[in-house]
Motif scaffolding. Structure first.
Motif, mmCIF file in Angstrom:
data_model
loop_
_atom_site.group_PDB
_atom_site.id
_atom_site.type_symbol
_atom_site.label_atom_id
_atom_site.label_comp_id
_atom_site.label_asym_id
_atom_site.label_seq_id
_atom_site.Cartn_x
_atom_site.Cartn_y
_atom_site.Cartn_z
ATOM 1 N N PRO B 19 97.246 -42.679 -32.868
ATOM 2 C CA PRO B 19 97.436 -41.849 -34.067
ATOM 3 C C PRO B 19 98.785 -41.149 -34.110
ATOM 4 O O PRO B 19 99.059 -40.416 -35.047
ATOM 5 C CB PRO B 19 96.289 -40.841 -33.960
ATOM 6 C CG PRO B 19 95.989 -40.753 -32.496
ATOM 7 C CD PRO B 19 96.268 -42.117 -31.946
ATOM 8 N N ALA B 20 99.617 -41.357 -33.100
ATOM 9 C CA ALA B 20 100.966 -40.777 -33.096
ATOM 10 C C ALA B 20 101.843 -41.626 -32.184
ATOM 11 O O ALA B 20 101.372 -42.601 -31.588
ATOM 12 C CB ALA B 20 100.940 -39.325 -32.632
ATOM 13 N N GLY B 36 94.805 -40.883 -22.773
ATOM 14 C CA GLY B 36 93.413 -40.560 -23.075
ATOM 15 C C GLY B 36 92.787 -41.635 -23.954
ATOM 16 O O GLY B 36 93.271 -41.910 -25.045
ATOM 17 N N TYR B 87 86.771 -35.928 -19.979
ATOM 18 C CA TYR B 87 86.575 -34.817 -20.908
ATOM 19 C C TYR B 87 85.275 -35.040 -21.660
ATOM 20 O O TYR B 87 85.139 -36.046 -22.376
ATOM 21 C CB TYR B 87 87.747 -34.739 -21.893
ATOM 22 C CG TYR B 87 89.076 -34.508 -21.207
ATOM 23 C CD1 TYR B 87 89.445 -33.235 -20.790
ATOM 24 C CD2 TYR B 87 89.952 -35.556 -20.971
ATOM 25 C CE1 TYR B 87 90.662 -33.021 -20.148
ATOM 26 C CE2 TYR B 87 91.166 -35.346 -20.331
ATOM 27 C CZ TYR B 87 91.512 -34.078 -19.919
ATOM 28 O OH TYR B 87 92.715 -33.870 -19.289
ATOM 29 N N TYR B 121 84.844 -29.587 -19.905
ATOM 30 C CA TYR B 121 84.169 -29.604 -21.200
ATOM 31 C C TYR B 121 85.087 -28.974 -22.230
ATOM 32 O O TYR B 121 85.455 -27.797 -22.098
ATOM 33 C CB TYR B 121 82.826 -28.883 -21.080
ATOM 34 C CG TYR B 121 82.023 -29.546 -19.988
ATOM 35 C CD1 TYR B 121 81.222 -30.642 -20.254
ATOM 36 C CD2 TYR B 121 82.177 -29.145 -18.651
ATOM 37 C CE1 TYR B 121 80.553 -31.318 -19.230
ATOM 38 C CE2 TYR B 121 81.519 -29.809 -17.624
ATOM 39 C CZ TYR B 121 80.711 -30.892 -17.927
ATOM 40 O OH TYR B 121 80.077 -31.563 -16.915
ATOM 41 N N VAL B 122 85.459 -29.775 -23.205
ATOM 42 C CA VAL B 122 86.468 -29.368 -24.184
ATOM 43 C C VAL B 122 86.001 -29.737 -25.583
ATOM 44 O O VAL B 122 84.939 -30.335 -25.750
ATOM 45 C CB VAL B 122 87.804 -30.081 -23.893
ATOM 46 C CG1 VAL B 122 88.320 -29.757 -22.485
ATOM 47 C CG2 VAL B 122 87.683 -31.587 -24.089
ATOM 48 N N GLY B 123 86.821 -29.405 -26.561
ATOM 49 C CA GLY B 123 86.580 -29.921 -27.898
ATOM 50 C C GLY B 123 87.234 -31.283 -28.058
ATOM 51 O O GLY B 123 88.281 -31.553 -27.469
ATOM 52 N N LEU B 124 86.591 -32.153 -28.820
ATOM 53 C CA LEU B 124 87.170 -33.459 -29.156
ATOM 54 C C LEU B 124 86.981 -33.669 -30.661
ATOM 55 O O LEU B 124 86.153 -33.000 -31.281
ATOM 56 C CB LEU B 124 86.456 -34.580 -28.384
ATOM 57 C CG LEU B 124 86.665 -34.625 -26.864
ATOM 58 C CD1 LEU B 124 85.850 -35.759 -26.246
ATOM 59 C CD2 LEU B 124 88.144 -34.806 -26.515
ATOM 60 N N PRO B 125 87.747 -34.600 -31.235
ATOM 61 C CA PRO B 125 87.546 -34.871 -32.668
ATOM 62 C C PRO B 125 86.077 -35.210 -32.974
ATOM 63 O O PRO B 125 85.390 -35.825 -32.154
ATOM 64 C CB PRO B 125 88.462 -36.072 -32.925
ATOM 65 C CG PRO B 125 89.556 -35.924 -31.906
ATOM 66 C CD PRO B 125 88.857 -35.373 -30.680
ATOM 67 N N GLU B 131 86.257 -38.526 -23.518
ATOM 68 C CA GLU B 131 87.625 -39.060 -23.446
ATOM 69 C C GLU B 131 87.989 -39.145 -21.968
ATOM 70 O O GLU B 131 87.615 -38.275 -21.177
ATOM 71 C CB GLU B 131 88.594 -38.132 -24.196
ATOM 72 C CG GLU B 131 90.036 -38.614 -24.139
ATOM 73 C CD GLU B 131 90.942 -38.009 -25.224
ATOM 74 O OE1 GLU B 131 90.437 -37.317 -26.133
ATOM 75 O OE2 GLU B 131 92.167 -38.237 -25.145
#
Lengths: 139, 139, 139
Positions: B19-20, B36, B87, B121-125, B131
């Motif tokens: 995406p980038a 990732g 993640y 433990y994180v935020g993901l889309p 991930e």
């Protein structure tokens, strides 16, 4: 130990003092590790570290500048970077960060392929929207 | 710069476009870094990246496949992996992920010791449950 | 493959068994990777992994001890560490962690510059307040 494998600290003169006993960057052999950088403006004596601004754009560009300063102080460039870890606080910032990211790296005129990257969403100290660290391998 | 220390991008043909402006993997000297990876199915032209399914199992297995594809495209195997960063979005997924993880790596028939690992433990889309990125050192 | 580039697992005898098929540390060539360590006390047979205590101080010092045990088992010291990733669960723990961090590393009598570091705030399993992993390059 040969000079080549000595571990050296990389401390750009523009950088604020780390909040603890760690280095903004270290180099040993052909490995250069940049510590987590945030969008703090160049240090001013007697002034607390100050973000470049409240917006994601301001902080992202300043963070890039801070990572780049460590790379350059260590004799590396963006082309040597293998991995960037991007920490955002808000999933809704992903698209805008990517836009800024793409534009920035286009302007840098990379000669080597772009680095790998992982982006995750975490907590950061109040007021900070982005943090980036980088692993470089020198050629 | 000798061929050995050139930085090359690793881009499996099955992978969706990042995406980038980053690479799914990069290799330089004996270091291979996998960006990732998430549980996106192999890319189909004209179709947005699509997770393998809504479950942790589906996404974890597809994520492993995506990491493995980068490793293999770069001339490496799971045996070369030193570190995996996992993640997750939910602490309650830890036990199930470990079960899937153990079964998967048993089936891979590793010859070298298992890599190190960190799980946080994180935020993901939205829609993504896992991930994984990986650092490999080639032998 | 020469002995120098064989991948070996690093498993301190004091360590609890990992909850999945990963190694507490791995070494290959001059790279040593320490897996995410938490504040578990030395393993006791037949007893579940137990944190050193409920406080940040207890857990941080035990986590350092656990990272150090992996380094030493792998023939490395704190001086070889290039990067530490510190995962906290609460932004309000930053100042206290830094105090403990600084005091600990002063006491260790480092001969080389301090490593780089990134600190982010994530979720961890219930009861755990800190996790740390480390990348070392041997000299």
């Amino acid at each position: 130990m040969s000079e080549n494998t000595q571990k050296t600290a990389i401390t750009p003169s523009t950088h604020t003092t780390p909040p603890a006993k760690f280095s903004h960057g270290v180099k040993k052999g052909n490995i250069l590790q940049v510590a987590g950088q945030v969008g703090f403006l160049p240090a001013e004596e007697g002034k607390a570290p100050t973000p470049a601004g409240p917006t994601l754009r301001e902080q992202t560009l300043q963070t890039f500048a801070n990572v780049k300063a460590v790379l350059e102080e260590g004799g590396a460039t963006w082309d040597d970077v293998m991995m960037m870890r991007v920490y955002l606080t808000d999933v809704d910032h992903f698209a805008e960060m990517n836009e800024i990211y793409n534009q920035y790296f286009e302007e840098q005129g990379l000669k080597a392929p772009a680095s790998a990257r992982t982006t995750v969403y975490v907590g950061l100290p109040k007021g900070l929207l982005i943090e980036i660290d980088a692993l470089a391998v020198l050629g």
